[in-house]
Every structure is written in C-alpha cells, then in structure tokens.
Design an enzyme around this catalytic site. Sequence first.
Site, PDB file in Angstrom:
ATOM      1  N   ARG A  54       0.796  -1.205  -0.021  1.00  0.00           N
ATOM      2  CA  ARG A  54       0.020  -0.028  -0.001  1.00  0.00           C
ATOM      3  C   ARG A  54       0.924   1.141  -0.030  1.00  0.00           C
ATOM      4  O   ARG A  54       0.572   2.420  -0.784  1.00  0.00           O
ATOM      5  CB  ARG A  54      -0.921  -0.158   1.181  1.00  0.00           C
ATOM      6  CG  ARG A  54      -1.885   1.234   1.333  1.00  0.00           C
ATOM      7  CD  ARG A  54      -2.891   1.157   2.451  1.00  0.00           C
ATOM      8  NE  ARG A  54      -2.422   1.150   3.560  1.00  0.00           N
ATOM      9  CZ  ARG A  54      -2.997   1.117   4.790  1.00  0.00           C
ATOM     10  NH1 ARG A  54      -4.311   0.864   4.732  1.00  0.00           N
ATOM     11  NH2 ARG A  54      -2.411   1.237   5.869  1.00  0.00           N
ATOM     12  N   ARG A 103      10.073  26.457  -0.629  1.00  0.00           N
ATOM     13  CA  ARG A 103       8.529  26.362  -0.962  1.00  0.00           C
ATOM     14  C   ARG A 103       8.065  26.659  -2.108  1.00  0.00           C
ATOM     15  O   ARG A 103       8.135  27.913  -2.561  1.00  0.00           O
ATOM     16  CB  ARG A 103       7.981  27.154   0.386  1.00  0.00           C
ATOM     17  CG  ARG A 103       6.470  27.028   0.529  1.00  0.00           C
ATOM     18  CD  ARG A 103       5.759  27.755   1.639  1.00  0.00           C
ATOM     19  NE  ARG A 103       4.717  27.373   1.888  1.00  0.00           N
ATOM     20  CZ  ARG A 103       3.385  27.577   1.228  1.00  0.00           C
ATOM     21  NH1 ARG A 103       3.718  28.323   0.119  1.00  0.00           N
ATOM     22  NH2 ARG A 103       2.240  27.176   1.740  1.00  0.00           N
ATOM     23  N   HIS A 105       4.517  25.406  -4.535  1.00  0.00           N
ATOM     24  CA  HIS A 105       3.358  24.373  -4.886  1.00  0.00           C
ATOM     25  C   HIS A 105       3.651  23.562  -5.767  1.00  0.00           C
ATOM     26  O   HIS A 105       3.216  22.052  -5.761  1.00  0.00           O
ATOM     27  CB  HIS A 105       2.214  25.298  -5.116  1.00  0.00           C
ATOM     28  CG  HIS A 105       1.288  25.985  -3.825  1.00  0.00           C
ATOM     29  ND1 HIS A 105       1.927  26.679  -3.401  1.00  0.00           N
ATOM     30  CD2 HIS A 105       0.165  25.577  -3.363  1.00  0.00           C
ATOM     31  CE1 HIS A 105       1.099  27.065  -2.342  1.00  0.00           C
ATOM     32  NE2 HIS A 105      -0.033  26.356  -2.267  1.00  0.00           N
ATOM     33  N   LYS A 149      -2.766   7.114   1.306  1.00  0.00           N
ATOM     34  CA  LYS A 149      -2.439   7.242   2.748  1.00  0.00           C
ATOM     35  C   LYS A 149      -1.531   8.212   3.084  1.00  0.00           C
ATOM     36  O   LYS A 149      -0.288   7.915   3.067  1.00  0.00           O
ATOM     37  CB  LYS A 149      -2.015   5.919   3.489  1.00  0.00           C
ATOM     38  CG  LYS A 149      -2.002   5.718   4.960  1.00  0.00           C
ATOM     39  CD  LYS A 149      -1.821   4.692   5.613  1.00  0.00           C
ATOM     40  CE  LYS A 149      -1.758   4.392   6.996  1.00  0.00           C
ATOM     41  NZ  LYS A 149      -3.127   4.892   7.645  1.00  0.00           N
ATOM     42  N   LEU A 205     -10.159   4.603   2.808  1.00  0.00           N
ATOM     43  CA  LEU A 205      -8.665   3.990   2.772  1.00  0.00           C
ATOM     44  C   LEU A 205      -8.714   2.199   2.915  1.00  0.00           C
ATOM     45  O   LEU A 205      -9.745   1.972   3.920  1.00  0.00           O
ATOM     46  CB  LEU A 205      -7.639   4.422   4.040  1.00  0.00           C
ATOM     47  CG  LEU A 205      -6.223   3.865   4.060  1.00  0.00           C
ATOM     48  CD1 LEU A 205      -5.446   4.387   2.710  1.00  0.00           C
ATOM     49  CD2 LEU A 205      -5.686   4.125   5.292  1.00  0.00           C
TER      50      LEU A 205
END
Length: 286
Positions: A54, A103, A105, A149, A205
């Site tokens: 996963r 930083r 996006h 996840k 999930l």
Amino acid sequence: MKPILLLENRLIDTRVEQPSASLHDRASQFGDGVYEVIRLYQGTFHLLEPHLARLYRSMEELEIRPAFTKAELIHWLYELVTQNECKEDAIVYLQISRGAQIRNHVYADNLTPIVYAYVAEKERPVTLMQNGIHACTEQDIRWLRCDIKSLNLLPNVLARTNAERKNCQEALLVRGNTVTEGSQSNFFLVKQGTLYTHPANHLILNGIVRQYVCSLASGLGIPVREEMFSIKDVLLAEEAFFTGTTFEILPMTHLDGAAINGGVVGSVTTALQKAFQDSIAVSTMQ
C-alpha cells in the site's frame, strides 16, 4: 526499548545525536508525503508485506519516486526493530516525504524522498476490544482521494477530537447519506450474519486490517458484501465494529448514544476476534 529512529538511510541513537530535519521538507509545509503504521506483536512484524504494498501504491499515486529499493527499506525496518531491542507489542511509524525544496506548490521532478521511522510501544486495548466502544457521527469532509494514505489528516484529527469531547472513542464518518469509515479506522456492520463494509474506492482507505478481516471472514464462512449503507442501516444492525492496525477488531456498541442491538458485542465479531488472535499467536511463534 532504546530511543533509536531511522532518518533517511541511517539509524540514529537520539541519546547521543540530535536528529535534524530540513526546514524545507515538503512534509511539514504541504503534508506532501505518505505514511504507514505497522503492527509489531512481541517484536514481530504483522502484515508487513501488505503495508509496504500500500505504501508503494500511495507513492506511485502521488508521483513520489523512492531512491531506495523495497529490499533496502525492509532491511532498514528490521534493523530499526532489532536495534531498539523491541520485544513488546508495538508499532513502527514509517513516513516518506517527497523531499526538501524551497517552498513552491509545484514540486520538482528530481527530489530525493526523505524516509523517517520510529518504534513505539503500543499495547493491545483488550478491555475496549472485549466490551466495545461508544462512537459518534461526524461529517466526512476529507478530500476525494482517501485511498491514498497521505500525511493530510486534519479532517480526521478534527473528527476524532470532536468524538473525544463527546466521551466517544471513535468518530463514524458520513458523506451525504452514506457511512464511509472511522476517523482512524474502517467500519463493518453485521446484518443477518453477513458482513457489510464500504467498497474500497476513492472514498475510503483500504485498510490492511480491513482486508485481513475480510479474508478471515471468508475462512470462517461468513459472507462479506462491499456495499454502501446509511446511518439507519447501522442503527438497525445486529453488530458493528471498527478495524485498524492498533486495535484490530473494535466493537461499536453505541452510536450517538443509541445502543446497537442492545449494546452487547455480537457473536460474529467475537468469532473474528478469535480468528485474529489465533493468527497473532501463529505469527509470533514463527
């Protein structure tokens, strides 16, 4: 246990070395990463392979390209448990961020993922598993890729905190008229001896223990149906329970103050709990 953690590709003893993390780690600035919580019973990994499968799927969905092989990661995790001298019931928290970057996006394509893991003692909540818990409903305000996840857990945090303030041990999330899962768990109900759980699509999930319970049910001859259902269906259920890595199969006896089938833990739930317990005994003897 010793206070040893894994950072990137080496083990650090925090008694003699202070670990350092980049201020530009995208995990802290954007929640840009994935994680797994893996169970240890008496220091032995439980369901490690499904967890890693996963993890790799989550990384693939987010275009996180690991700079290590799965074999290397497994070696690091086993070494982490060994060096911590873990013989107890515990968990390994494993986090992989996209990497460090000024930083922006827009993420760069050449980032090196940052691996972080530690071991923490975690006892099985036997009393709650035997007696069941109270839960409350909360609106499911999460994004539409719950199948990944990721580190973005703020809606889960808010829901679980609201449940705690209501003296409940879990929040049951509802999207529209449909029950999805718990704030930190998957959810099942029992109707006429059949297990029902939300389909493993983008709205939940696909929990490792969820999958394992489905396989245990099959071995016990208990039918499983992946279908959507409502709060009304839950309140009319014969039994209901949550599943998760840290608490296995956790009965829900009350929802929003209303008792589920008299507020007692049902026979299907206890049969699955026994099968799970038996599987733990087998794995720890190997």
